[in-house]
Write a protein that holds these residues in place. Sequence first.
Motif, PDB file in Angstrom:
ATOM      1  N   GLU A  11     -10.889   5.108   2.447  1.00  0.00           N
ATOM      2  CA  GLU A  11     -11.503   5.707   1.261  1.00  0.00           C
ATOM      3  C   GLU A  11     -10.750   5.331  -0.007  1.00  0.00           C
ATOM      4  N   GLN A  12      -9.433   5.265   0.094  1.00  0.00           N
ATOM      5  CA  GLN A  12      -8.619   5.000  -1.077  1.00  0.00           C
ATOM      6  C   GLN A  12      -8.639   3.538  -1.509  1.00  0.00           C
ATOM      7  N   TYR A  13      -8.660   2.586  -0.534  1.00  0.00           N
ATOM      8  CA  TYR A  13      -8.440   1.183  -0.869  1.00  0.00           C
ATOM      9  C   TYR A  13      -9.593   0.236  -0.554  1.00  0.00           C
ATOM     10  N   GLN A  14     -10.624   0.678   0.104  1.00  0.00           N
ATOM     11  CA  GLN A  14     -11.662  -0.258   0.535  1.00  0.00           C
ATOM     12  C   GLN A  14     -12.334  -0.965  -0.622  1.00  0.00           C
ATOM     13  N   ARG A  15     -12.616  -0.276  -1.701  1.00  0.00           N
ATOM     14  CA  ARG A  15     -13.319  -0.906  -2.826  1.00  0.00           C
ATOM     15  C   ARG A  15     -12.469  -2.004  -3.475  1.00  0.00           C
ATOM     16  N   GLU A  16     -11.201  -1.709  -3.732  1.00  0.00           N
ATOM     17  CA  GLU A  16     -10.378  -2.705  -4.412  1.00  0.00           C
ATOM     18  C   GLU A  16     -10.046  -3.879  -3.502  1.00  0.00           C
ATOM     19  N   VAL A  17      -9.862  -3.646  -2.202  1.00  0.00           N
ATOM     20  CA  VAL A  17      -9.604  -4.750  -1.277  1.00  0.00           C
ATOM     21  C   VAL A  17     -10.868  -5.599  -1.141  1.00  0.00           C
ATOM     22  N   LEU A  19     -13.199  -6.020  -3.486  1.00  0.00           N
ATOM     23  CA  LEU A  19     -13.327  -6.805  -4.713  1.00  0.00           C
ATOM     24  C   LEU A  19     -12.375  -7.994  -4.710  1.00  0.00           C
ATOM     25  N   TYR A  20     -11.184  -7.793  -4.193  1.00  0.00           N
ATOM     26  CA  TYR A  20     -10.219  -8.889  -4.073  1.00  0.00           C
ATOM     27  C   TYR A  20     -10.767  -9.968  -3.143  1.00  0.00           C
ATOM     28  N   LEU A  43      -5.558  -0.330  11.745  1.00  0.00           N
ATOM     29  CA  LEU A  43      -5.675   0.615  12.852  1.00  0.00           C
ATOM     30  C   LEU A  43      -4.793   0.202  14.022  1.00  0.00           C
ATOM     31  N   LEU A  44      -4.748  -1.101  14.300  1.00  0.00           N
ATOM     32  CA  LEU A  44      -4.033  -1.589  15.473  1.00  0.00           C
ATOM     33  C   LEU A  44      -2.545  -1.823  15.233  1.00  0.00           C
ATOM     34  N   ALA A  45      -2.157  -2.169  14.006  1.00  0.00           N
ATOM     35  CA  ALA A  45      -0.793  -2.659  13.835  1.00  0.00           C
ATOM     36  C   ALA A  45       0.034  -1.994  12.743  1.00  0.00           C
ATOM     37  N   LEU A  46      -0.560  -1.218  11.889  1.00  0.00           N
ATOM     38  CA  LEU A  46       0.206  -0.668  10.772  1.00  0.00           C
ATOM     39  C   LEU A  46       1.130   0.443  11.257  1.00  0.00           C
ATOM     40  N   PRO A  47       2.433   0.270  11.063  1.00  0.00           N
ATOM     41  CA  PRO A  47       3.364   1.332  11.471  1.00  0.00           C
ATOM     42  C   PRO A  47       3.218   2.547  10.554  1.00  0.00           C
ATOM     43  N   GLU A  48       3.356   3.724  11.111  1.00  0.00           N
ATOM     44  CA  GLU A  48       3.167   4.952  10.340  1.00  0.00           C
ATOM     45  C   GLU A  48       4.236   5.152   9.271  1.00  0.00           C
ATOM     46  N   ASN A  49       5.396   4.570   9.459  1.00  0.00           N
ATOM     47  CA  ASN A  49       6.467   4.760   8.490  1.00  0.00           C
ATOM     48  C   ASN A  49       6.513   3.652   7.439  1.00  0.00           C
ATOM     49  N   HIS A  50       5.456   2.859   7.343  1.00  0.00           N
ATOM     50  CA  HIS A  50       5.411   1.772   6.358  1.00  0.00           C
ATOM     51  C   HIS A  50       5.390   2.381   4.959  1.00  0.00           C
ATOM     52  N   GLU A  51       6.160   1.785   4.039  1.00  0.00           N
ATOM     53  CA  GLU A  51       6.325   2.375   2.714  1.00  0.00           C
ATOM     54  C   GLU A  51       5.212   2.029   1.728  1.00  0.00           C
ATOM     55  N   ASN A  52       4.671   0.805   1.780  1.00  0.00           N
ATOM     56  CA  ASN A  52       3.676   0.400   0.788  1.00  0.00           C
ATOM     57  C   ASN A  52       2.414  -0.071   1.499  1.00  0.00           C
ATOM     58  N   PHE A  53       1.542   0.885   1.834  1.00  0.00           N
ATOM     59  CA  PHE A  53       0.308   0.574   2.553  1.00  0.00           C
ATOM     60  C   PHE A  53      -0.563  -0.388   1.769  1.00  0.00           C
ATOM     61  N   ARG A  54      -0.623  -0.175   0.477  1.00  0.00           N
ATOM     62  CA  ARG A  54      -1.503  -0.967  -0.382  1.00  0.00           C
ATOM     63  C   ARG A  54      -1.119  -2.447  -0.365  1.00  0.00           C
ATOM     64  N   GLY A 126      -7.091  -5.634  -8.458  1.00  0.00           N
ATOM     65  CA  GLY A 126      -6.376  -4.881  -7.446  1.00  0.00           C
ATOM     66  C   GLY A 126      -5.391  -3.890  -8.024  1.00  0.00           C
ATOM     67  N   GLY A 127      -4.958  -4.114  -9.271  1.00  0.00           N
ATOM     68  CA  GLY A 127      -4.024  -3.210  -9.906  1.00  0.00           C
ATOM     69  C   GLY A 127      -2.618  -3.278  -9.320  1.00  0.00           C
ATOM     70  N   LEU A 128      -2.268  -4.382  -8.669  1.00  0.00           N
ATOM     71  CA  LEU A 128      -0.948  -4.514  -8.072  1.00  0.00           C
ATOM     72  C   LEU A 128       0.087  -4.880  -9.125  1.00  0.00           C
ATOM     73  N   SER A 129       1.305  -4.455  -8.893  1.00  0.00           N
ATOM     74  CA  SER A 129       2.409  -4.788  -9.795  1.00  0.00           C
ATOM     75  C   SER A 129       2.882  -6.208  -9.503  1.00  0.00           C
ATOM     76  N   GLN A 130       3.741  -6.724 -10.388  1.00  0.00           N
ATOM     77  CA  GLN A 130       4.316  -8.057 -10.179  1.00  0.00           C
ATOM     78  C   GLN A 130       5.060  -8.131  -8.850  1.00  0.00           C
ATOM     79  N   MET A 131       5.820  -7.094  -8.546  1.00  0.00           N
ATOM     80  CA  MET A 131       6.592  -7.066  -7.299  1.00  0.00           C
ATOM     81  C   MET A 131       5.655  -7.081  -6.090  1.00  0.00           C
ATOM     82  N   GLU A 132       4.577  -6.304  -6.150  1.00  0.00           N
ATOM     83  CA  GLU A 132       3.632  -6.265  -5.032  1.00  0.00           C
ATOM     84  C   GLU A 132       2.938  -7.619  -4.866  1.00  0.00           C
TER      85      GLU A 132
END
Length: 167
Positions: A11-17, A19-20, A43-54, A126-132
């Motif tokens: 819900e949070q990221y589908q639209r921007e991903v 568009l990218y 769903l299959l591989a993202l670890p729950e403790n990942h810091e930057n999902f986006r 996408g609104g990502l920062s330079q670092m991202e």
Amino acid sequence: MNGEQLCRLYEQYQREVYLYLYAMSRNKDIAEDLLQETFLKALLALPENHENFRAWLYMVARNLYFNYRKKEKRVLQMQEAPEARQIEQEHPVEKLIRSERNRLLYQTLSGLEEKKREVLTLRYFGGLSQMEIASVMHLTPENVRVLAYRARQELKQRMEESGCDLS
């Protein structure tokens, strides 16, 4: 990752991903397929403790897009079908872009070198920062800054040459 977390991410990221992916592929169907694959991988591989999902989602989407392109290139070379590329480019953009200025901007953006186009797409759509962006594209932040600057300058020059007032 459980289903509830995935739903929130979707819900949070589908639209921007989407568009990218659409900006990269210039094809609605490809963008939709790659979007679904991106969230399947989450769903299959993202670890729950990942810091930057986006950033992770953008990196997965980017990798899936380039894998798709490599696969398509091999298929087209085997089939030797140049008309297949032409059909892909003939999809009407007018469904997403309503005004003449935005249509011209999209066409001008599409004409940029791929890395420049990707940096601008990640930054402004996408609104990502330079670092991202640096993380997603495997570049240094300085390279991202320089590419973004050059891309904006080139985009501005081309828009002005087309008679579009940017003020």
